[in-house]
Structure formats: structure tokens, C-alpha cells
Design an enzyme around this catalytic site. Structure first.
Site, short mmCIF file in Angstrom:
data_model
loop_
_atom_site.label_atom_id
_atom_site.label_comp_id
_atom_site.label_asym_id
_atom_site.label_seq_id
_atom_site.Cartn_x
_atom_site.Cartn_y
_atom_site.Cartn_z
N SER A 28 0.82 -1.20 0.00
CA SER A 28 0.00 0.00 0.00
C SER A 28 0.86 1.26 0.00
O SER A 28 1.54 1.56 -0.99
CB SER A 28 -0.95 -0.03 1.20
OG SER A 28 -1.94 0.95 1.11
N HIS A 43 -7.75 -5.63 0.91
CA HIS A 43 -6.54 -4.84 1.10
C HIS A 43 -5.75 -5.28 2.33
O HIS A 43 -4.54 -5.46 2.27
CB HIS A 43 -6.92 -3.36 1.22
CG HIS A 43 -5.78 -2.41 1.09
ND1 HIS A 43 -5.19 -2.13 -0.12
CD2 HIS A 43 -5.11 -1.68 2.02
CE1 HIS A 43 -4.20 -1.26 0.06
NE2 HIS A 43 -4.13 -0.96 1.35
#
Length: 442
Positions: free
Chosen positions: A179, A414
């Protein structure tokens, strides 16, 4: 965001009402004790950046069961995401007791595979909250916190790279970024392109760059107010009128906002840092998220707000929440908000006048992705709300030497890139294959 606040309010009410006995955890396991607990070698290192930040890194120089002799080994650097730390990659331990060689987390797995593993901490988190001259705790002075992930890529990564290559004697390395860790890598390699030649491979786990299709409810709610966040945290004012004009509030709606002279709102409220380690909140979350409590379901909602049923080890929630969130500058969130609002992957937007002074133009320049020549592998998931697969595919098109790789499980999210129980099978084994492939092409 409102969803998460509601869940947190219920958790807090449960504690206040005595439904859950609140007990202060006197000791939160640091990554050192976790790594040593599993009998892996551990080294602690500190690196000073060009602009004075003192960063903490952890090294696992070799494996425990395989490749367990000291010596020269290929180097891999791993960088965490927003509000996290290197603890993400060690907390779950080295795997299941029934199959001790099948190491789950990348730090242990890569050490067993013969790599010299370095776990990095970006400036401002719990393990890199120090500076040669600036004080992160000085109320009314936001100087320490005046950075976004742009500075992490521009200053932190080159400092880490130079130090680690000198210590190890290696000339090249692999880089894994989750990320924001991937965001920082893209920034670093575009602003310091000379470092591209030192990269064997870049493994971007849910790489966050473009947000045209972002579905994260927190980011979607924050993005329209990115300017308010910047103004509140760092801008200086000469009058109450200017403050009210900037925030677009009528004077009668902000009678308490009387900023005089050169003091910012952050100077009064101390909001330069967000979600840092908290002596009250951290033990509370660790307590209410334990097995056997109804509030554990609410804890999962805090993490898994996309309504997909992620595959988590819920027993480990107290350990997760003992280390995360680990703190960041509010400007890191603001910078993402700017990219979402303006649809770009650009340098920080300071405001038109300061942009002219800093960049020589009124709008911040985009990062030049053509300069990122490192061999890049972009791992994406179809159910990822933050790094949407369509935005990752766009990133693949714009990078000169990139390949996008889909995670097999359709419901993979995620946060599962680091906390998912099947992350090894879904992501890490493929990333290792890509690392081996890149090595063979050297």
C-alpha cells in the site's frame, strides 16, 4: 468513516458500562520479543536521513530451519502501509505447528528461503518517531510532522538503501511494499532515479498510486476536506477572518476558532499526528477484541468495513491492535486526499502561492513514472477497495517495466495482504517466484 466511529462508540460504551472488564496491558510485545520468541536472529538498526529523521529498522539476517548460517545473502527490504509498522510482517509468527516449514509471513518465509530480510519503519510511526533536532511531542510546533509519503520516498528510502547496502556489502536488493510502502517506492524511484539500477525487483502489494476507482469509505469522506486538514494542521494565520474564510465557515458557526498572530489550529489542538500509539486506547482495543467476547465481531468490522468475509486469525486481533495503528502525520492522509480529489499521482499541493515558490508552477507536478525503470510486479486483488484493480492496471500501463498479477481468491481484500491467513498461498509464494524470475534476468 461514520461506520467505524459507530463501531468504536459501541466498544467504548461496553467498557464504560462494565460489560467488559477493562484491564491495562502493562506490556505490549515489541517486534524484537516476537522474533526472538520464534528463535529467529534479530538485529536492530537506526538510520539518519538527510533531513534529520532517525528511523528504526529490524534485520533478520538468515533463517531458523533452512539457510540458517550467517553469510552473504540476497537482500530484501520490506515497507509497511499507512498507520502501520514493521510489526505487520512478524506478529503472526512463523506458521502453523503442523507444518513448520510452511512459513506464513514474508519476513520469516524469505529468511527461510535464503534472504537477508530488512523490515523498515517510515518516519513518524512508533519505531521512527525521532529526529536529530525536532521534537515530535512539542505542542504548538508541527515541524516534525511536516511530511507526507513524498518525504518517505524522497528521503527515507535512499537513506535506508545506502545504509543497508553498505552494511551487507551487496550492490542490489529486492523491495516489497504494501500500500503506502509501494507509494513511497514509486515516489523514491521517480525522484531519485539513480537508485533504479540497484533494484532487482519491486513487489508492490496492493500498490496505492491512482484512486480513480477508490471505494474506501474513509478516503472518500476525507478527500473533499483535504484542504481543511492541511489548513488545520500546518497553515499559519494572521487573522480570525482568514481562518474563517479558509475553512468556509460563517463567523457565527466558528466563534470558538479565534486564531491570533501566527499560531495554527494544530498548535492549539495538537493534531499533526494521527492515531499514534496511545496508552489508553491501545490497551482498550487489545482487551475488547479478545476471543469469547461479543465485541470481537465489532473489532472485525473496524478492520473489514467492505463487508467481504476476509479470512483472519481473530485470536490475533489483540496482538494486531497492540501494534496498529502505529501513527503517521496527518499530511500523509491529506496527500492521498489530494490525489483522490484531483485524480492525479502528484507531489504535495501546498496551495498556489507556495506551489509557485516550491515547484515554479501553481499546480504540483505529477511524479514522472517513466523514470521508474526497475522491474516491477504489481499484485492486486479484485475486492480491494483502496488499491482498486483498475487503478493498478493503469499503473502497470504507465510504468516502463511492470507486470500486474491478480490474487487468485476473488474475495481477497486490502488488509489481507498482511493479515490474511492465506496470504502466503494467495500472494507471497507468487511474489517469491517473481523475485526468483527477476534474479535469473540479472
Amino acid at each position: 468513516m461514520c461506520h467505524s466511529l459507530l463501531v468504536f462508540a459501541v466498544l467504548l460504551a461496553a467498557v464504560t458500562a462494565g460489560i467488559i472488564e477493562f484491564k491495562l496491558y502493562l506490556h505490549v510485545l515489541l517486534q524484537e520479543s516476537v522474533i526472538r520468541k520464534y528463535q529467529y536472529p534479530y538485529e536492530s538498526h537506526h538510520v539518519v536521513t538527510e533531513d534529520g529523521y532517525i528511523l528504526g529498522a529490524v534485520r533478520i539476517p538468515h533463517g531458523r530451519d533452512q539457510n540458517n548460517q550467517p553469510g552473504s545473502k540476497p537482500v530484501v527490504l520490506i515497507l509497511h502501509g499507512l498507520l502501520s509498522s514493521c510489526a505487520d510482517f512478524v506478529l503472526l509468527g512463523p506458521g502453523h505447528a503442523l507444518c513448520k516449514i510452511k512459513i506464513s509471513l514474508p519476513a520469516y518465509m524469505l529468511a527461510e528461503e535464503g534472504y537477508d530480510v530488512w523490515l523498515l519503519n517510515s518516519r513518524g510511526n512508533f519505531h521512527s518517531r525521532n529526529h536529530t533536532t525536532l521534537d515530535p511531542n512539542r505542542r504548538g510546533d508541527p515541524s516534525f510532522w511536516a511530511f507526507s509519503w513524498e518525504e518517505i520516498g524522497r528521503f527515507d528510502l535512499p537513506a535506508y538503501i545506502d545504509y543497508i547496502l553498505e552494511v551487507t556489502g551487496q550492490e542490489k536488493f529486492h523491495f516489497i511494499g504494501h500500500s503506502q510502502g509501494a507509494t513511497s517506492f514509486l515516489v523514491g524511484m521517480s525522484m531519485r532515479p539513480e537508485y533504479n539500477e540497484k533494484i532487482i525487483s519491486f513487489q508492490g502489494l496492493a500498490p496505492a498510486a491512482f484512486f480513480h476507482n477508490n471505494r474506501n469509505p474513509v478516503f472518500l469522506n476525507v478527500a473533499p476536506f483535504e484542504r481543511v486538514l492541511e489548513v488545520s494542521g500546518f497553515k499559519l494565520y494572521t487573522s480570525e477572518t482568514q481562518f474563517n474564510k479558509t475553512l468556509k465557515f460563517h463567523r457565527s458557526h466558528c466563534s470558538h476558532c479565534r486564531i491570533v498572530g501566527t499560531q495554527s489550529l494544530a498548535g492549539q489542538l495538537g493534531i499533526h499526528e494521527i492515531l499514534g500509539r496511545n496508552d489508553a486506547l491501545t490497551p482498550l482495543l487489545m482487551q475488547v477484541c479478545r476471543d469469547g467476547l461479543f465485541t470481537q465481531t465489532l473489532c472485525k468490522l473496524l478492520v473489514q468495513y467492505d463487508r467481504n468475509d476476509g479470512i483472519f486469525n481473530t485470536t490475533m486481533f489483540p496482538a494486531f491492535l497492540g501494534h496498529a495503528p502505529s501513527g503517521s502525520s496527518i499530511r500523509q492522509l491529506t496527500h492521498y486526499g489530494q490525489n483522490i480529489r484531483f485524480g492525479t499521482f502528484s507531489r504535495f499541493h501546498y496551495g498556489y502561492i507556495q506551489n509557485l515558490i516550491t515547484y515554479g508552477r501553481i499546480d504540483p507536478p505529477p511524479f514522472n513514472l517513466n523514470l521508474i525503470t526497475a522491474r516491477s510486479y504489481l499484485h492486486y486483488a479484485l475486492s480491494d477497495l483502496e488499491a482498486d484493480y483498475r487503478d493498478v492496471m493503469l499503473l502497470e500501463e504507465l510504468l516502463p517495466n511492470a507486470r500486474a498479477i491478480q490474487v487468485p481468491r476473488a474475495g481477497f481484500t486490502h488488509i489481507e495482504f498482511i493479515w490474511g491467513m492465506d496470504a502466503r498461498e494467495q500472494v507471497y509464494e507468487t511474489a517469491l517466484q517473481m523475485m526468483r524470475e527477476a534474479e535469473s534476468l540479472q
